[in-house]
Write a protein that holds these residues in place. Sequence first.
Motif, mmCIF file in Angstrom:
data_model
loop_
_atom_site.group_PDB
_atom_site.id
_atom_site.type_symbol
_atom_site.label_atom_id
_atom_site.label_comp_id
_atom_site.label_asym_id
_atom_site.label_seq_id
_atom_site.Cartn_x
_atom_site.Cartn_y
_atom_site.Cartn_z
ATOM 1 N N SER A 1 -5.213 -3.473 -1.623
ATOM 2 C CA SER A 1 -5.552 -3.319 -3.037
ATOM 3 C C SER A 1 -7.051 -3.223 -3.237
ATOM 4 N N SER A 2 -7.831 -3.682 -2.257
ATOM 5 C CA SER A 2 -9.277 -3.571 -2.418
ATOM 6 C C SER A 2 -9.861 -2.836 -1.217
ATOM 7 N N ALA A 3 -11.030 -2.235 -1.423
ATOM 8 C CA ALA A 3 -11.653 -1.481 -0.347
ATOM 9 C C ALA A 3 -12.030 -2.440 0.775
ATOM 10 N N ASP B 1 -13.987 -3.968 4.160
ATOM 11 C CA ASP B 1 -15.351 -3.955 4.690
ATOM 12 C C ASP B 1 -15.300 -3.260 6.047
ATOM 13 N N ASP C 1 -3.204 -7.635 4.598
ATOM 14 C CA ASP C 1 -4.107 -6.993 3.654
ATOM 15 C C ASP C 1 -3.223 -6.070 2.844
ATOM 16 N N TYR D 1 0.841 -1.202 0.000
ATOM 17 C CA TYR D 1 0.000 0.000 0.000
ATOM 18 C C TYR D 1 0.877 1.254 0.000
ATOM 19 N N ARG E 1 2.196 1.835 -3.432
ATOM 20 C CA ARG E 1 1.244 2.429 -4.381
ATOM 21 C C ARG E 1 1.048 3.912 -4.100
#
Lengths: 319, 273
Positions: free
Chosen positions: A291-293, A295, A288, A251, A254
Amino acid sequence: MNAPLLSIDDLHVRFPLSGSWFGRQRRMLHAVNGLSLDLAKGECLSIVGESGCGKSTTALSVMGLQEPTQGSILFRGKPFSGPQAPSRMERAMAAQMVFQDPYASLNPRQTVWQSLAQPLRLHNVTARSELSDRIETVMRSVGLTPEQATRYPHEFSGGQRQRIGIARALILQPEIVVLDEPVSALDVSIRAQIINLLLDLQEEFGLSYLMISHDLSVVEHMSDRVAVMFFGQIVETGPWSAIFSDPVHPYTRRLIATIPDPGAVLGLSREAVVDGPAQAPAGWRFADDGSSAPDVTQEPKPSELVEVAPGHFVRLSRS
Amino acid sequence: MKLGFNLILGGVLTGLVILAGLLAPWLAHFDPVLDADLMNAELPPDATYWFGTDAQGRDVYSRMLYGAQISLTVGIVSQIINTLIGVALGMSAAYWGGWWDDIVNGLTNVMLAIPSLIFALAVMAVLGPGLVSLLIALGLTNWSWTCRIARSSTLSLKSLGYVQAAQTLGYSDTRIMFTQILPNIMGPVLVMATLGMGSAVLSEAALSFLGLGIQPPFPSWGSMLTDARQMIQIAPWTAIFPGMAIFLAVLGFNLLGDGLRDMLDPHMRTRKL
């Protein structure tokens, strides 16, 4: 190492989500999930992350504008949140805040002088001469003239307003200043001025900054240390040089890749920093990779901060 | 700043009503109550009695001037009460939220659900007729819109930087409400108060018409209409002139409120009621 000025330990903030009146347990939005930070005297620590990652909620908790659900905040070893928290008046001397939007952070019905004099009067500075002395001093130190204090906020430009916002944050001579995206609402040409001003003031008054930002190029100019936040947790933290030259977490990589011209900022090529797959140390994996939102109604999976180099921590879980 | 047509016309009409009320003792040709003369009853308008005389031979013109005093008192005092209640409830509800907000919201909805004139009638029935009970009745029953406006304006200000900054600077909640929030919600609140004056004048007329407001022989525009009702065919001027006064005063207050809103809120300039 000296005792930290401000110490956040295992901070959790959850907000109830509406819409479940009957029977079921109320769903919660997990904004901050076990965040721990230390801020040393005279240091600038930046919290970076995308919007919604919990960085502003953290800042509001430090300022006492948002009550933590769990965890503690200590100022000089004394509780700064919870039932033993100091009163608003005591808190005001410890920490102040510079807000993001200079167009919403000044009362349009008050002159600059009123905005600066009212808090002083509240804190028992009532002598007319001392009032004007302190207002003059603070106006000069943020690069404005004392005469400009008689004007209303709408007579100033965005950059000048932000200077007034900084003056208001400094008027009570606090030790910590929380900077909530202090330059993101400003023109690029003004940003450098405000950043330099903040750096000068930090040196002059020995301030400790807790800066919230999503803009890594601003962070790079100002911070001693950087904490990268994702989904209410710190995923990577360390001295800024370590974060920028050797980012471990995917993360963080990125985020760095979003700097338009990393070469100019870091003296490195983008490829050297962010290309190639992120490598977790042997025996660990990324819980984690951001890369994805996430929950936000669930707590994040268990993981821990692992020291990969002195002072450089990365969030990993055992593989 | 460009003054709108509404503001000017509203200001002129409102100013006329205020002048009429203030200068009534000098402008009136006769005493509104004592100069009753049955010999001159129901005279049509002429040089002496500009607006004619009523059934008791009193000068309609003089009675209308004194009636303006009543209408103004009712409009202003009841709106001051309404505004104080509405702002105090709305601002504190939005600022503190939680159970207090729920209570105020519930109360506001109840007040909105009951027609305010009916509610005022009930209050008048308890308090008995008269000017003071009229002021109380109208002052207690029309604050719900002011409350809503104050609440929504406060909600939008609450999260702004300068309100949060005031908290971090150590301001107490009441100090924040008075120094930071109140000055910035005064615009819409003032507009509501001005618009409310028009409806208060109408409610006063309605209650007096029903016999619950100003008691005879004292003149109010509503009670003058009541008296005129029975002889509207033989002496229409006794109804026409007080009716016109009510119409113009309410029109004036409403235009003034509209104009103020346009002046204070540039975003609304293009919208017309």
